[in-house]
Design an enzyme around this catalytic site. Structure first.
Site, PDB file in Angstrom:
ATOM      1  N   PHE A 155      47.717  44.023   5.441  1.00 50.39           N
ATOM      2  CA  PHE A 155      47.893  45.648   5.592  1.00 50.39           C
ATOM      3  C   PHE A 155      48.533  46.138   6.790  1.00 50.39           C
ATOM      4  O   PHE A 155      47.442  46.392   7.670  1.00 50.39           O
ATOM      5  CB  PHE A 155      46.549  45.848   4.762  1.00 50.39           C
ATOM      6  N   ARG A 194      49.237  54.854  17.426  1.00 51.42           N
ATOM      7  CA  ARG A 194      49.250  53.583  17.171  1.00 51.42           C
ATOM      8  C   ARG A 194      49.822  52.482  17.101  1.00 51.42           C
ATOM      9  O   ARG A 194      50.387  51.141  16.755  1.00 51.42           O
ATOM     10  CB  ARG A 194      48.744  53.473  15.583  1.00 51.42           C
ATOM     11  N   HIS A 236      51.938  63.069  -2.069  1.00 50.48           N
ATOM     12  CA  HIS A 236      52.392  61.934  -2.409  1.00 50.48           C
ATOM     13  C   HIS A 236      51.933  60.906  -1.817  1.00 50.48           C
ATOM     14  O   HIS A 236      51.648  60.044  -2.102  1.00 50.48           O
ATOM     15  CB  HIS A 236      54.158  62.431  -1.190  1.00 50.48           C
TER      16      HIS A 236
END
Ligand code: DLZ
Length: 156
Positions: free
Chosen positions: A114, A128, A89
């Site tokens: 993005f 992050r 996936h």
């Protein structure tokens, strides 16, 4: 310098769209918060920040396209979080969302940022999207910089 440096950006005349996925919302919620913070810190008016939520990252290009066509935004940030699992996936969705965002950048006259984390582990994604390293902030600033560039080109 690691990462991106930005000049002072004035977003007071901009309308910015954010497409945000709910999959891994423990990652995408803090990304959204910091992204909005960057826009507000750069003088984008609260009412000019339009957020569309979608189920998962695969749906982000569709939502971005709608923001461009229906809301006439000057830039879009796509926020998502893909975390590699045991099946394919991850690869398929990462490829599809990357292609979709790239197409929108080239085929509409509107920049699409993005803002999709593609991590191997949850820990990488958390690193992050939290604390000082939250990437949402620089993705918000990137949207403003690119929107201003887009407007400048239109005025030429
Ligand atoms: C199905 C799926 C899987 C397995 N993993 C993620 C993921 O890590 N991050 C994410 O944003 N979305 C994932 N999805 C959902 C797909 O993006 C999409 O929402 C569904 O396949 C429905 O089209």
């Amino acid at each position: 310098m690691k990462g991106i440096e930005f000049k002072n950006l004035d977003g007071s005349d901009l309308k910015i769209g954010i497409a945000k996925s709910r999959w891994n919302s423990f990652i995408t919620d803090p990304l959204l918060e910091k992204c909005k913070q960057a826009l507000l810190d750069s003088n984008v008016k609260e009412e000019n920040i339009i957020v569309y939520e979608v189920p998962g990252s695969y749906e982000l290009p569709f939502a971005a396209s709608k923001l461009i066509k229906k809301q006439q935004v000057d830039a879009v940030v796509c926020l998502g979080s893909l975390i590699k699992g045991e099946t394919m996936h991850f690869e398929y969705i990462a490829e599809a969302v990357t292609q979709g965002i790239t197409r929108l950048n080239l085929e509409t006259d509107i920049p699409v940022i993005f803002g999709v984390l593609t991590c191997l582990t949850e820990e990488q994604a958390i690193e992050r999207s939290s604390g000082k390293k939250n990437n949402g902030y620089e993705w918000g600033l990137s949207a403003i910089e690119m929107a201003l560039l887009g407007k400048m080109q239109k005025d030429l």
